[in-house]
Design a protein around this motif. Structure first.
Motif, mmCIF file in Angstrom:
data_model
loop_
_atom_site.group_PDB
_atom_site.id
_atom_site.type_symbol
_atom_site.label_atom_id
_atom_site.label_comp_id
_atom_site.label_asym_id
_atom_site.label_seq_id
_atom_site.Cartn_x
_atom_site.Cartn_y
_atom_site.Cartn_z
ATOM 1 N N LEU A 30 0.838 -1.201 0.000
ATOM 2 C CA LEU A 30 0.000 0.000 0.000
ATOM 3 C C LEU A 30 0.874 1.253 0.000
ATOM 4 C CD1 LEU A 30 -3.104 0.289 0.131
ATOM 5 C CD2 LEU A 30 -2.886 0.622 2.593
ATOM 6 N N LEU A 31 1.922 1.241 0.851
ATOM 7 C CA LEU A 31 2.854 2.373 0.905
ATOM 8 C C LEU A 31 3.487 2.593 -0.455
ATOM 9 C CD1 LEU A 31 5.036 2.409 4.156
ATOM 10 C CD2 LEU A 31 3.367 4.079 3.377
ATOM 11 N N GLU A 32 3.920 1.467 -1.069
ATOM 12 C CA GLU A 32 4.524 1.535 -2.398
ATOM 13 C C GLU A 32 3.548 2.159 -3.387
ATOM 14 O OE1 GLU A 32 7.328 0.923 -3.743
ATOM 15 O OE2 GLU A 32 8.476 -0.103 -2.172
ATOM 16 N N ARG A 33 2.313 1.709 -3.327
ATOM 17 C CA ARG A 33 1.324 2.123 -4.307
ATOM 18 C C ARG A 33 1.143 3.640 -4.288
ATOM 19 N NH1 ARG A 33 -4.443 0.529 -3.265
ATOM 20 N NH2 ARG A 33 -5.263 2.478 -4.107
ATOM 21 N N PHE A 34 1.213 4.221 -3.093
ATOM 22 C CA PHE A 34 1.061 5.669 -3.031
ATOM 23 C C PHE A 34 2.407 6.379 -3.155
ATOM 24 C CE2 PHE A 34 -2.936 4.307 -1.150
ATOM 25 C CZ PHE A 34 -3.817 5.135 -1.823
ATOM 26 N N GLY A 35 3.432 5.618 -3.566
ATOM 27 C CA GLY A 35 4.714 6.234 -3.880
ATOM 28 C C GLY A 35 5.527 6.652 -2.673
ATOM 29 N N HIS A 36 5.413 5.952 -1.556
ATOM 30 C CA HIS A 36 6.156 6.360 -0.368
ATOM 31 C C HIS A 36 7.332 5.458 -0.040
ATOM 32 C CE1 HIS A 36 3.153 9.329 0.380
ATOM 33 N NE2 HIS A 36 2.200 8.439 0.539
ATOM 34 N N GLY A 37 7.570 4.428 -0.840
ATOM 35 C CA GLY A 37 8.650 3.507 -0.502
ATOM 36 C C GLY A 37 8.414 2.928 0.880
#
Ligand code: GDP
Ligand code: MG
Length: 679
Positions: free
Chosen positions: A211-218
């Motif tokens: 989920l973090l990845e999906r919103f571009g937060h690594g």
């Protein structure tokens, strides 16, 4: 997360030779105090900055941002911010939202901290480390202030600060903030420029990481606390938080296993033993009622002594003025306007101080949280939680801290309902009116019992209207509150006395400003224009006040009130106590002696309507009391509710519904009483 950070202060700039050089304010290093409620943040803040402020013991006191400066080992000024207490960064209450936003650098009014000082109550390390564990992941340098080590030791809980520091990768300073132990060590830690960022990270479940990845937060953990908002914007739900709790506690357990020595948590602590009694199903209630009962006894017995002093002081002052000044309007203004008006209110200072003393004692010893605990089931019946209890209880002192304390309640609906009903709690400003009027109804010995009855009536108002609002207001997302029971401790007399001192300053200031001003205005309205007649009745009828009273009489006559009461009522919407001043002024015109307490009552007893019947019949007194129990006669409350709900609509609605209900209730009492043959 660097985009939110401010430019670093010039601590490593070349040529910064002068150690005491004052940096411009925006270049001070910023330290934020973060921790659970009651972990000692404010105490620590005071110890560091020397700035005086109230030290409370329940959630809801530290709701405002407080900042101060502290001098580093190298003579530089450091900025210290006392942030609201919270259990988690998941931003369920406005308090937690402020905390999260400051730590993430999302607020314009507060700089993002350079260093976070996590304050931990060492007697409850597991629960306190929950928030700390979240903060450690944000990528900011952290210092842990391991506070309340005295209480931990009394519980046989020995925490090895060095081992904890090694496990978490940040400095851990053991302390006792209330006696300033550990402050020098903390100041040294704060002066370091090489403060480490913790390596502590709880592993994320795969889908949360995705989920973090999906919103571009690594793997930016700070972004976790914004996922809800971001997902909501896409119409999705980010349900991650519950799934992380167990892992986080497991990691904390790991740290504690390293750092806690000789722990002997099985034995019953003194707190456990006291709680076995005070939280008991039956004895708990007995104790609570006993404590509240003795509060009443003390308010009505002990307070009489200093009240007598105040009365004599004003009588002396009145005599002095009369002896020193020639007869005339100016002398009347001072004796019948200023002195009578201000005394009418100031006389209640002792009772109000006793009230604050008891509330302060309950807060500071840790008993207030138990009251919330005991009340939890009762509150659930009207759809509120025990979390609403503390704000509601503090409303018995004054609705303003009560309404502000509602910020700590999770869930917008619960918060709104609490704010909407809080002013039904009989605040100390009503006490003067209660005592004056009840004294007309019953002999002195029965005053406490009837006063208690009015408190019960106001409390019923809270429950009934909370139940009504619970049905009509839509529920928003909320989570089960964490009921917090700090260990008992000996009260800090100093902080209770400081608090009482602050309150009496506020009270006296009110008497000297609002109430003095309105007293003078009322005196003028009663005195002018002057009639040629020597007859008091004629004068009072054709004065401005008399005309104003006549104008509103049609509205209030059905409640049993005459025009003088009407003028007093109008004035009391500025502040309730003013009603007593208004009566003192209205009935002491052209009188020689002072007009407080029993003397004022004597005059009220003699007051006649135009048809010769007495004004203050038992039914009129009762109707007036009921009106004061329910009506919202307080401008400051309206203003603070507007601020807290961010809406004029709710503030004005509250003014209208409470006052409208008061009117109906008084109408019912007066007209119903007459039907039944009372007068
Ligand atoms: P906050 O809610 O985190 O701001 O907590 P406060 O600073 O208001 O402290 C709560 C209570 O704990 C107060 O009564 C303090 O006097 C008390 N307190 C603070 N530090 C210590 C400590 O190290 N030992 C003990 N025994 N009491 C403390
Ligand atoms: Mg505080």
């Amino acid at each position: 997360m660097s985009e939110g950070a401010r430019p670093r202060p010039g601590d490593d700039s070349p040529g910064d030779a002068s150690a005491t050089q004052r940096l411009p304010p925006e270049e001070k290093r910023v330290f934020a105090l973060v921790g659970n409620p009651n972990s000692g943040k404010t105490t620590l803040f005071n110890a560091l900055t020397g700035m005086r402020q109230k030290v409370g013991n329940y959630p809801g006191v530290t709701v405002e941002r407080k900042e101060g400066t502290c001098i580093s080992q190298h003579g530089k000024e450091l900025l210290v911010i006392d942030l609201p207490g919270a259990y988690s960064l998941n931003a369920r209450s406005p308090d937690e939202e402020v905390l999260r936003d400051v730590l993430l650098g999302r607020r314009d009014d507060t700089p993002r901290p350079d260093v976070v000082i996590c304050v931990i109550d060492a007697s409850n390390p597991e629960r306190n480390l929950y928030l700390t564990s979240q903060v450690l992941e944000l990528g900011l340098p952290v210092i842990i202030a391991l506070n309340m080590t005295d209480i931990a030791e009394a519980r046989n809980l020995r925490i090895d600060a060095r081992a904890m520091g090694e496990a978490l990768g940040v400095p851990v300073v053991p302390m006792r903030a209330n006696v300033r132990e550990g402050i020098p060590a903390l100041r040294i830690a704060m002066s370091r420029h090489d403060l480490p960022v913790s390596h502590h990270k709880v592993e994320l479940p795969e889908d949360v990481a995705a989920l973090l990845e999906r919103f571009g937060h690594g793997d930016n953990r700070a972004a976790l606390y914004l996922l809800d908002e971001e997902a909501a914007r896409e119409g999705a739900a980010a349900d991650w938080e519950n799934r992380l709790i167990a892992d986080r506690y497991a990691a904390i357990q790991n740290v504690c296993d390293h750092a806690i020595r000789d722990s002997d948590t099985g034995a019953a602590t003194p707190t456990d033993r006291i709680d076995a009694f005070l939280l008991h199903k039956v004895w708990g209630w007995v104790a609570l009622l006993g404590i509240l009962g003795s509060l009443f006894v003390v308010i009505f017995s002990v307070a009489n002594i200093p009240m007598g002093w105040i009365e004599s002081a004003f009588a002396l002052a009145g005599d002095g003025v009369r002896a020193a000044m020639p007869e005339g309007d100016l002398r009347d203004l001072i004796t019948d306007g200023v002195l009578a008006g201000v005394e009418g209110v100031l006389i209640f200072l002792p009772q109000i101080l006793i009230m604050f003393f008891f509330l302060g004692l309950m807060e500071d010893t840790g008993y207030m949280s138990r009251v919330a605990f005991i009340m939890d089931r009762l509150m659930a019946k009207v759809g509120l939680s025990g979390k609403s209890t503390v704000p509601l209880l503090s409303s018995y002192a004054c609705a303003i801290p009560g309404v502000m304390g509602a910020r700590t309640i999770p869930g917008a609906k619960d918060r709104l309902i609490t704010i909407m009903v809080a002013p039904f709690a009989s605040c100390t400003a009503r006490l003067p009116v209660y005592i004056l009027m009840i004294g007309l109804l019953v002999p002195p010995g029965k005053i406490p019992a009837l006063t208690l009855g009015l408190y019960v009536l106001g409390t019923l108002g809270i429950f009934v209207f909370a139940a009504i609002f619970n049905r009509v207001i839509k529920r928003t997302k909320s989570s089960p509150p964490i009921m917090e029971l700090p260990s008992y401790k000996a009260p800090s007399w100093k902080s209770i006395l400081l608090h009482m001192w602050d309150r009496s300053k506020i009270f006296v200031r009110r008497a000297g400003t609002i109430i003095l001003g309105i007293s003078i205005l009322l005196w003028a309205l009663e005195t002018y224009p002057k009639s040629d007649s020597e007859d008091d009745a004629v004068q009072s009828e054709q004065s401005y006040a008399g005309r104003l009273g006549k104008a509103i009489e049609p509205v209030i006559a059905p409640l049993g009130f005459d025009s003088k009461i009407g003028v007093g009522l109008l004035a009391s919407f500025a502040a309730r106590e003013v009603f007593v001043s208004a009566m003192s002024i209205a009935y002491s015109v052209d009188e020689e002696d002072d007009a407080s307490g029993e003397q004022l009552r004597e005059k009220l007893r003699q007051a006649k309507r135009s048809d010769g019947s007495p004004v203050f019949t038992p039914l009129t007194c009762l109707s007036l009391l009921v009106f004061f129990v329910f009506a919202l006669q307080c401008m400051s409350t309206v203003a603070i509710v507007r601020r807290e709900t961010n809406s004029w609509r709710w503030a004005l609605f509250q003014l209208a519904y409470m006052t409208g209900f008061a009117y109906l209730a008084s109408l019912l009492v007066y007209q119903g009483g007459r039907l039944l043959g009372f007068s």
